[in-house]
Scaffold this motif. Structure first.
Motif, PDB file in Angstrom:
ATOM      1  N   PRO A 174      -7.429 -12.799  -5.909  1.00  0.00           N
ATOM      2  CA  PRO A 174      -6.903 -13.204  -4.512  1.00  0.00           C
ATOM      3  C   PRO A 174      -5.506 -13.013  -4.412  1.00  0.00           C
ATOM      4  CG  PRO A 174      -8.346 -14.970  -5.693  1.00  0.00           C
ATOM      5  CD  PRO A 174      -8.081 -13.710  -6.577  1.00  0.00           C
ATOM      6  N   HIS A 175      -4.937 -12.417  -3.277  1.00  0.00           N
ATOM      7  CA  HIS A 175      -3.440 -12.186  -2.864  1.00  0.00           C
ATOM      8  C   HIS A 175      -3.154 -10.891  -3.549  1.00  0.00           C
ATOM      9  CE1 HIS A 175      -3.310 -16.258  -1.948  1.00  0.00           C
ATOM     10  NE2 HIS A 175      -3.340 -16.806  -3.007  1.00  0.00           N
ATOM     11  N   ASP A 176      -3.983 -10.167  -3.843  1.00  0.00           N
ATOM     12  CA  ASP A 176      -3.978  -8.512  -4.145  1.00  0.00           C
ATOM     13  C   ASP A 176      -3.622  -7.626  -2.657  1.00  0.00           C
ATOM     14  OD1 ASP A 176      -3.713  -5.939  -4.943  1.00  0.00           O
ATOM     15  OD2 ASP A 176      -5.185  -6.189  -6.384  1.00  0.00           O
ATOM     16  N   LYS A 177      -2.983  -6.862  -2.670  1.00  0.00           N
ATOM     17  CA  LYS A 177      -2.630  -6.068  -1.418  1.00  0.00           C
ATOM     18  C   LYS A 177      -3.995  -5.327  -0.905  1.00  0.00           C
ATOM     19  CE  LYS A 177       1.996  -4.717  -3.193  1.00  0.00           C
ATOM     20  NZ  LYS A 177       1.935  -5.035  -4.462  1.00  0.00           N
ATOM     21  N   TYR A 178      -4.825  -4.824  -1.740  1.00  0.00           N
ATOM     22  CA  TYR A 178      -6.099  -4.221  -1.521  1.00  0.00           C
ATOM     23  C   TYR A 178      -5.717  -3.083  -0.600  1.00  0.00           C
ATOM     24  CZ  TYR A 178      -8.571  -7.896  -3.823  1.00  0.00           C
ATOM     25  OH  TYR A 178      -9.066  -8.699  -4.644  1.00  0.00           O
ATOM     26  N   ASP A 179      -4.851  -2.190  -1.120  1.00  0.00           N
ATOM     27  CA  ASP A 179      -4.337  -1.191  -0.191  1.00  0.00           C
ATOM     28  C   ASP A 179      -4.258   0.064  -1.010  1.00  0.00           C
ATOM     29  OD1 ASP A 179      -1.782   0.706   0.581  1.00  0.00           O
ATOM     30  OD2 ASP A 179      -2.233  -0.526   2.287  1.00  0.00           O
ATOM     31  N   LEU A 180      -4.815   1.213  -0.190  1.00  0.00           N
ATOM     32  CA  LEU A 180      -5.064   2.544  -1.053  1.00  0.00           C
ATOM     33  C   LEU A 180      -3.643   3.174  -1.588  1.00  0.00           C
ATOM     34  CD1 LEU A 180      -7.700   4.413   1.104  1.00  0.00           C
ATOM     35  CD2 LEU A 180      -8.061   3.139  -1.001  1.00  0.00           C
ATOM     36  N   GLU A 181      -2.595   2.901  -0.938  1.00  0.00           N
ATOM     37  CA  GLU A 181      -1.488   3.550  -1.283  1.00  0.00           C
ATOM     38  C   GLU A 181      -0.666   2.727  -2.372  1.00  0.00           C
ATOM     39  OE1 GLU A 181      -0.176   6.421  -0.308  1.00  0.00           O
ATOM     40  OE2 GLU A 181      -1.942   6.890   1.059  1.00  0.00           O
ATOM     41  N   ARG A 182      -0.648   1.384  -2.067  1.00  0.00           N
ATOM     42  CA  ARG A 182       0.143   0.047  -2.688  1.00  0.00           C
ATOM     43  C   ARG A 182      -0.654  -0.551  -3.823  1.00  0.00           C
ATOM     44  NH1 ARG A 182       2.357  -3.712   0.701  1.00  0.00           N
ATOM     45  NH2 ARG A 182       0.512  -3.669   1.851  1.00  0.00           N
ATOM     46  N   SER A 183      -1.825  -0.826  -3.963  1.00  0.00           N
ATOM     47  CA  SER A 183      -2.499  -1.505  -5.037  1.00  0.00           C
ATOM     48  C   SER A 183      -2.497  -0.588  -6.230  1.00  0.00           C
ATOM     49  CB  SER A 183      -3.821  -1.855  -4.657  1.00  0.00           C
ATOM     50  OG  SER A 183      -3.982  -2.762  -3.233  1.00  0.00           O
ATOM     51  N   HIS A 184      -3.137  -1.127  -7.450  1.00  0.00           N
ATOM     52  CA  HIS A 184      -3.357  -0.659  -8.440  1.00  0.00           C
ATOM     53  C   HIS A 184      -4.901  -0.298  -8.305  1.00  0.00           C
ATOM     54  CE1 HIS A 184       0.599  -1.462 -10.702  1.00  0.00           C
ATOM     55  NE2 HIS A 184       0.322  -2.700 -10.165  1.00  0.00           N
ATOM     56  N   VAL A 185      -5.452   0.209  -9.531  1.00  0.00           N
ATOM     57  CA  VAL A 185      -6.728   1.176  -9.519  1.00  0.00           C
ATOM     58  C   VAL A 185      -7.738  -0.056  -8.943  1.00  0.00           C
ATOM     59  CG1 VAL A 185      -8.411   2.407 -10.704  1.00  0.00           C
ATOM     60  CG2 VAL A 185      -6.008   2.677 -11.399  1.00  0.00           C
ATOM     61  N   CYS A 243       9.452 -16.020 -11.129  1.00  0.00           N
ATOM     62  CA  CYS A 243      10.077 -14.884 -10.525  1.00  0.00           C
ATOM     63  C   CYS A 243       8.921 -14.240 -10.248  1.00  0.00           C
ATOM     64  CB  CYS A 243      10.774 -14.117 -11.630  1.00  0.00           C
ATOM     65  SG  CYS A 243      12.222 -14.963 -12.293  1.00  0.00           S
ATOM     66  N   GLY A 244       9.129 -13.702  -8.906  1.00  0.00           N
ATOM     67  CA  GLY A 244       8.075 -12.600  -8.013  1.00  0.00           C
ATOM     68  C   GLY A 244       6.937 -13.616  -7.324  1.00  0.00           C
ATOM     69  N   ALA A 245       7.227 -14.895  -7.115  1.00  0.00           N
ATOM     70  CA  ALA A 245       6.401 -15.961  -6.608  1.00  0.00           C
ATOM     71  C   ALA A 245       5.759 -15.386  -5.394  1.00  0.00           C
ATOM     72  CB  ALA A 245       6.953 -17.423  -6.269  1.00  0.00           C
ATOM     73  N   THR A 246       6.063 -14.447  -4.831  1.00  0.00           N
ATOM     74  CA  THR A 246       5.317 -14.149  -3.252  1.00  0.00           C
ATOM     75  C   THR A 246       4.336 -12.855  -3.647  1.00  0.00           C
ATOM     76  OG1 THR A 246       7.261 -12.733  -2.761  1.00  0.00           O
ATOM     77  CG2 THR A 246       6.934 -14.945  -1.807  1.00  0.00           C
ATOM     78  N   GLY A 247       4.369 -12.184  -4.983  1.00  0.00           N
ATOM     79  CA  GLY A 247       3.571 -11.124  -5.573  1.00  0.00           C
ATOM     80  C   GLY A 247       2.314 -11.654  -5.496  1.00  0.00           C
ATOM     81  N   PHE A 248       1.508 -10.643  -6.018  1.00  0.00           N
ATOM     82  CA  PHE A 248      -0.088 -10.763  -6.435  1.00  0.00           C
ATOM     83  C   PHE A 248      -0.067 -11.885  -7.492  1.00  0.00           C
ATOM     84  CE2 PHE A 248      -3.492  -8.788  -9.095  1.00  0.00           C
ATOM     85  CZ  PHE A 248      -4.366  -9.668  -8.848  1.00  0.00           C
ATOM     86  N   ALA A 307     -10.556  -1.807  -1.965  1.00  0.00           N
ATOM     87  CA  ALA A 307     -10.279  -1.295  -0.628  1.00  0.00           C
ATOM     88  C   ALA A 307     -11.085  -0.070  -0.159  1.00  0.00           C
ATOM     89  CB  ALA A 307      -8.837  -1.204  -0.683  1.00  0.00           C
ATOM     90  N   LYS A 308     -11.270   0.926  -1.119  1.00  0.00           N
ATOM     91  CA  LYS A 308     -11.918   2.022  -0.431  1.00  0.00           C
ATOM     92  C   LYS A 308     -13.376   1.568  -0.254  1.00  0.00           C
ATOM     93  CE  LYS A 308     -10.961   5.849  -2.490  1.00  0.00           C
ATOM     94  NZ  LYS A 308     -10.677   7.020  -3.705  1.00  0.00           N
ATOM     95  N   VAL A 309     -14.115   0.796  -1.042  1.00  0.00           N
ATOM     96  CA  VAL A 309     -15.476   0.545  -0.770  1.00  0.00           C
ATOM     97  C   VAL A 309     -15.612  -0.280   0.416  1.00  0.00           C
ATOM     98  CG1 VAL A 309     -17.173  -1.078  -1.973  1.00  0.00           C
ATOM     99  CG2 VAL A 309     -16.124   0.502  -3.506  1.00  0.00           C
ATOM    100  N   MET A 310     -14.587  -1.274   0.717  1.00  0.00           N
ATOM    101  CA  MET A 310     -14.739  -2.287   1.694  1.00  0.00           C
ATOM    102  C   MET A 310     -14.542  -1.772   3.051  1.00  0.00           C
ATOM    103  SD  MET A 310     -16.025  -4.790   0.328  1.00  0.00           S
ATOM    104  CE  MET A 310     -16.232  -5.796   1.773  1.00  0.00           C
TER     105      MET A 310
END
Length: 285
Positions: free
Chosen positions: A177-188, A9-14, A194-197
Motif C-alpha cells: 500500500p502507498h507505493d507509487k506503482y509507476d514504471l519510471e519512479r517505482s522500484h522493481v 522522517c519521510g512520513a509521506t513516502g511509501f 504497474a506493468k501487469v495491471m
C-alpha cells in the motif's frame, strides 16, 4: 507513563506512510512526522512538521525532545534513475543522513532506525546474510551502494560515542500500500505490478525472460529449514495471480536429479508432485 516522541522522517513516502499508520495507532508514542514537498493529509494524533532534512537548522528543530527516530526519508526516484542518473541518489542522501545522525547523537536519542537496502550485494542464488557483502559493488549500483554502506558505518561510528542504539535494515524490493506503482519512479516490484495491471493486451514482457520465480528459505512439514523455489503455477495469469498460485518446490529434491542423464516429461511431472511444499498444489510451470 508519559508518551515517548517518535520522529518519523519521510512520513509521506511509501515506507513512511505505512509506518505512520502503525505508530499513530500505538498509544505508547507521540508521532512527529516530517514532510518536505508532498503536503500530507491531517491525521489525528500526529504532529506534522515541514522540514528540509538537508538543512542543519531544520534537522536540529525536528530532533528536539525526540526519544526515537525512524529514518525513512531519502532522495529517491526509482530503479530507472539508479541506472541512468545515479548521482541523484548520492549527495543529498549522504548529507541528509550525516546531519540526522549527528543531531540524534547530540540530543541523546535512545533509538535510531535507518532503512538501508541490498544494492551493495553481488547477485546470488540464495538469500544473503550481512557477512556476504564482499565490497565488490556492481558498476550499476556503485554510487548508491557505497552511499548506503557509508551511512551504515556512520551509524556504527556514533554507536561507539554515545548511548543511542542503531538498527540498519537492508530491505529488498518491498512493495505494498502507498507505493507509487509507476514504471519510471517505482522500484522493481512496484514497477512490475504497474506493468501487469496496465497492460492493454494482457501481455507482459518479463525482464530476463523465463518463468516468474523466487528462491527462499522456508520450513517443511517437520519444521526443518528447506530451500524452496516458488514458481508460477501452470495455467495462472500474472494479472490475477495470488500467493497460492506459486507452488513451492524443494530445491534438495531437484538437485537430487542432477546425476541423471535424462528424464521423461511425465516422469518429471510425477516427481515434482512429490517435491511440492504443499501437497496437491498447482503444477509448476
Amino acid at each position: 507513563m508519559a508518551k515517548k516522541t517518535l520522529l518519523l522522517c519521510g512520513a509521506t513516502g511509501f515506507i513512511g506512510r505505512n509506518l505512520l499508520e502503525r505508530f499513530a495507532a500505538d498509544s505508547a508514542y507521540r508521532v512527529r512526522a516530517v514532510w518536505h514537498k508532498k503536503k500530507p493529509l491531517p491525521r489525528r494524533g500526529v504532529e506534522w512538521v515541514k522540514a528540509d532534512l538537508c538543512r542543519q537548522d531544520d534537522v536540529r528543530r525536528v530532533m528536539k525532545g525526540v526519544s526515537a527516530v525512524i529514518q525513512a526519508a531519502a532522495t529517491t526516484s526509482g530503479s530507472k534513475d539508479i541506472v541512468e542518473r545515479p548521482y541523484t541518489h548520492v549527495t543529498d542522501n549522504a548529507v541528509m543522513n550525516s546531519l540526522l545522525l549527528r543531531s540524534a547523537f547530540e540530543e541523546g536519542v535512545e533509538r535510531f532506525v535507518f532503512f538501508s537496502c541490498t544494492v551493495m550485494y553481488a547477485v546470488r542464488q540464495r538469500p544473503v546474510r550481512e557477512e556476504d557483502f564482499s565490497h565488490a559493488i556492481t558498476d550499476r549500483y556503485y554510487g548508491v551502494g557505497w552511499t548506503k554502506v557509508y551511512i551504515e558505518k556512520m551509524c556504527e561510528f556514533y554507536s561507539r560515542l554515545g548511548r543511542t542504539k542503531f538498527t540498519a535494515i537492508r530491505h529488498s524490493n518491498i512493495y505494498g500500500p502507498h507505493d507509487k506503482y509507476d514504471l519510471e519512479r517505482s522500484h522493481v516490484f512496484g514497477a512490475t505490478v504497474a506493468k501487469v495491471m496496465t497492460s492493454k493486451d494482457g501481455r507482459v514482457v518479463v525482464w530476463g525472460g523465463g518463468n516468474t520465480s523466487i528462491k527462499r528459505s522456508e520450513r517443511d512439514h517437520r519444521g526443518r529449514e528447506a530451500r524452496v523455489l516458488r514458481v508460477k503455477g501452470s495455467g495462472s495469469d500474472l494479472k490475477s495471480i495470488r500467493r497460492k498460485d506459486f507452488p513451492g518446490v524443494r530445491m534438495d529434491d531437484i538437485v537430487a536429479l542432477l546425476p541423471r542423464d535424462d528424464i521423461g516429461d511425465q516422469e518429471m511431472v510425477d516427481y515434482l508432485r512429490f517435491a511440492l511444499q504443499e501437497p496437491g498444489g498447482p503444477r509448476p510451470s
